[in-house]
Design a protein around this motif. Structure first.
Motif, PDB file in Angstrom:
ATOM      1  N   UNK A 141       0.816  -1.211   0.000  1.00 47.06           N
ATOM      2  CA  UNK A 141       0.000   0.000   0.000  1.00 47.06           C
ATOM      3  C   UNK A 141       0.851   1.263   0.000  1.00 47.06           C
ATOM      4  N   UNK A 142       1.981   1.219   0.692  1.00 47.48           N
ATOM      5  CA  UNK A 142       2.850   2.388   0.779  1.00 47.48           C
ATOM      6  C   UNK A 142       3.994   2.348  -0.237  1.00 47.48           C
ATOM      7  N   UNK A 143       3.954   1.350  -1.123  1.00 50.23           N
ATOM      8  CA  UNK A 143       4.905   1.262  -2.232  1.00 50.23           C
ATOM      9  C   UNK A 143       6.354   1.187  -1.773  1.00 50.23           C
ATOM     10  N   UNK A 144       6.611   0.365  -0.756  1.00 47.15           N
ATOM     11  CA  UNK A 144       7.973   0.129  -0.302  1.00 47.15           C
ATOM     12  C   UNK A 144       8.192  -1.374  -0.232  1.00 47.15           C
ATOM     13  N   UNK A 145       9.457  -1.839  -0.293  1.00 52.00           N
ATOM     14  CA  UNK A 145       9.715  -3.274  -0.180  1.00 52.00           C
ATOM     15  C   UNK A 145       9.241  -3.816   1.169  1.00 52.00           C
ATOM     16  N   UNK A 188      -4.221  10.347   7.547  1.00 53.70           N
ATOM     17  CA  UNK A 188      -3.119  10.114   6.610  1.00 53.70           C
ATOM     18  C   UNK A 188      -3.258   8.750   5.928  1.00 53.70           C
ATOM     19  N   UNK A 189      -3.620   7.744   6.697  1.00 57.29           N
ATOM     20  CA  UNK A 189      -3.792   6.400   6.131  1.00 57.29           C
ATOM     21  C   UNK A 189      -4.882   6.425   5.064  1.00 57.29           C
ATOM     22  N   UNK A 190      -5.991   7.080   5.363  1.00 58.19           N
ATOM     23  CA  UNK A 190      -7.082   7.153   4.388  1.00 58.19           C
ATOM     24  C   UNK A 190      -6.628   7.860   3.119  1.00 58.19           C
ATOM     25  N   UNK A 191      -5.985   9.011   3.264  1.00 59.38           N
ATOM     26  CA  UNK A 191      -5.587   9.795   2.091  1.00 59.38           C
ATOM     27  C   UNK A 191      -4.567   9.059   1.227  1.00 59.38           C
ATOM     28  N   UNK A 192      -3.645   8.354   1.873  1.00 55.67           N
ATOM     29  CA  UNK A 192      -2.642   7.630   1.096  1.00 55.67           C
ATOM     30  C   UNK A 192      -3.288   6.532   0.268  1.00 55.67           C
ATOM     31  N   UNK A 193      -4.331   5.925   0.798  1.00 58.01           N
ATOM     32  CA  UNK A 193      -5.008   4.875   0.050  1.00 58.01           C
ATOM     33  C   UNK A 193      -5.979   5.410  -0.976  1.00 58.01           C
ATOM     34  N   UNK A 194      -6.604   6.541  -0.676  1.00 56.75           N
ATOM     35  CA  UNK A 194      -7.604   7.091  -1.597  1.00 56.75           C
ATOM     36  C   UNK A 194      -6.947   7.643  -2.854  1.00 56.75           C
ATOM     37  N   UNK A 205      -6.860   0.317  -2.199  1.00 54.92           N
ATOM     38  CA  UNK A 205      -8.152   0.171  -1.513  1.00 54.92           C
ATOM     39  C   UNK A 205      -8.068  -0.336  -0.078  1.00 54.92           C
ATOM     40  N   UNK A 206      -7.051  -1.129   0.237  1.00 52.83           N
ATOM     41  CA  UNK A 206      -6.972  -1.670   1.594  1.00 52.83           C
ATOM     42  C   UNK A 206      -6.840  -0.565   2.638  1.00 52.83           C
ATOM     43  N   UNK A 207      -6.184   0.537   2.279  1.00 51.66           N
ATOM     44  CA  UNK A 207      -5.938   1.593   3.261  1.00 51.66           C
ATOM     45  C   UNK A 207      -7.191   2.393   3.608  1.00 51.66           C
TER      46      UNK A 207
END
Length: 413
Positions: A141-145, A188-194, A205-207
């Motif tokens: 979701x956060x695009x990191x390894x 922040x979690x919502x916005x990063x996923x939206x 969508x999971x976020x």
């Protein structure tokens, strides 16, 4: 079954952390053992009379077994056996049923949003410990390894453990500040996923789904806290549009062009009802105002029916209450719609010297639209292309590039 287990997971984890300490050991005990046992046994044997007490008992037994094994091997240094004598641990486990019905979910949220942690670490730890997402899911979701996210979560746990902060609600003196941090992390979690900050997909969508679930939990625990209700309403009203935000092959569809029949009216109704009940009660906060703005958008049957003067009035209040360049940026859109594109451009010009927005693609994206309205297609196309160059989101880049191409059809980029 899955929904019940996800709801109970933070409650059981909170109970174990309160009794035994080390959250990482307890998390393993809850997620890997108790939840698995429930998923295997409950469908066949039926739900126990008290599912949470059942889970606490199973997790406690597993935890004691694990500590015994680790004490024997002495292979690990950061386990609760080093801090708690085995006899005391066994005694606590024997008394585990006494308070199995106590819900520590709120205290666990506060613990995950510990002030010693960075915002990114707070978000990751909250999703792992309270949300129950796997490290792989959070990393994606956060695009990191996954290894990077695992290290981040591990360091966050170590920081919380070293702080020796007990699992309990903060004292009245700092409870409001800590609660503000919890709300901010969920926001922040919502916005990063939206709207994902990068990658091939517009959303993760999971976020937003998990942010809404956790905010519902928080609202249930604090039903009289207006800003918690405001944040939940904001999430619901915003997430209601998600089905219409992408077109074929994941293409971005801006708000003005969305098919509003695809909006989730159930979420809209719930969000509007929530903000109507909240606004008249007590002091109005930023989340409530943002939710009210979202409600005005969602209640318009089509884009031309949007009540822009009301939106502008709400943004005026929001900027007075919680000024920020992001608020000014969004307010400039409303100013342009009410007072004309030139006035909107003048307001946007005030952000050129703000280092937080001066080089952000969002400022250029917002600026391009009034330029387009004024008929300055070359300047608008150039601004769209520059915004596309600066974003790391593939859907946004494609959308902005397409907008630029429509304004200069003969240009070969």
């Amino acid at each position: 079954m899955e929904d019940l287990l996800r709801e109970l997971a933070p409650q059981v984890l909170g109970a174990l952390v309160r009794r035994y300490g080390a959250s990482d050991t307890c998390e393993d005990a809850v997620v890997q053992e108790a939840m698995l046992a429930a998923a295997l046994q409950w469908p066949a044997e039926g739900l126990p009379d008290n599912p949470r007490k059942w889970l606490v008992a199973v997790a406690s037994r597993r935890l004691v077994d694990q500590v015994r094994s680790e004490q024997a091997r002495r292979r690990r240094e950061d386990r609760i056996a080093l801090a708690t004598p085995q006899a005391e641990l066994l005694s606590r486990a024997a008394d585990a049923e006494a308070d199995a019905d106590r819900d520590d979910s709120l205290a666990l949220l506060f613990l995950c949003c510990h002030p010693a942690l960075s915002e990114s670490s707070q978000s990751a730890l909250t999703l792992r410990a309270v949300g129950g997402l796997t490290t792989a899911q959070i990393a994606a979701a956060f695009l990191v390894p996954e290894t990077t996210m695992a290290q981040r979560i591990s360091r966050a746990k170590q920081t919380v453990r070293n702080s020796a902060t007990p699992l309990r609600l903060p004292q009245t003196a700092d409870q409001a500040e800590r609660l503000e941090s919890v709300l901010h992390v969920l926001y922040l979690v919502f916005n990063e996923g939206y709207t994902a900050t990068g990658g091939a997909d517009l959303t993760a969508p999971a976020l937003p789904t998990e942010a809404i679930r956790l905010t519902r939990l928080l609202h249930r625990l604090l039903p009289d806290h207006a800003e918690t209700a405001g944040l939940l309403a904001l999430m619901l009203l915003t997430d209601a549009r998600r089905p219409a935000r992408t077109g074929p092959e994941g293409a971005l569809v801006p708000l003005a062009e969305q098919d509003r029949t695809r909006w989730d009216r159930r979420l809209v109704t719930e969000g509007v009802d929530l903000i109507i009940r909240t606004l008249p009660e007590g002091q109005v906060g930023p989340y409530q105002l943002q939710a009210a703005i979202a409600a005005v958008h969602d209640e318009a049957e089509h884009v031309d029916a949007t009540d822009w003067p009301q939106i502008l009035a709400l943004y005026d209040l929001l900027e007075h209450l919680a000024p920020s360049p992001v608020v000014t940026l969004n307010r400039a859109v409303a100013v342009a719609m009410v007072h004309g594109p030139t006035t909107g451009l003048d307001l946007l010009a005030t952000l050129d010297s703000d280092r937080r927005t001066a080089h952000h693609h969002r400022l250029l994206t917002v600026r391009a639209h009034p330029l387009e309205q004024l008929g300055d297609h070359d300047a608008a196309a150039h601004t769209y292309r520059e915004a596309a160059r600066r974003t790391s989101s593939t859907p946004e880049r494609r959308h902005l590039t397409t907008r630029a191409a429509r304004l200069t059809p003969g240009r070969q980029d």
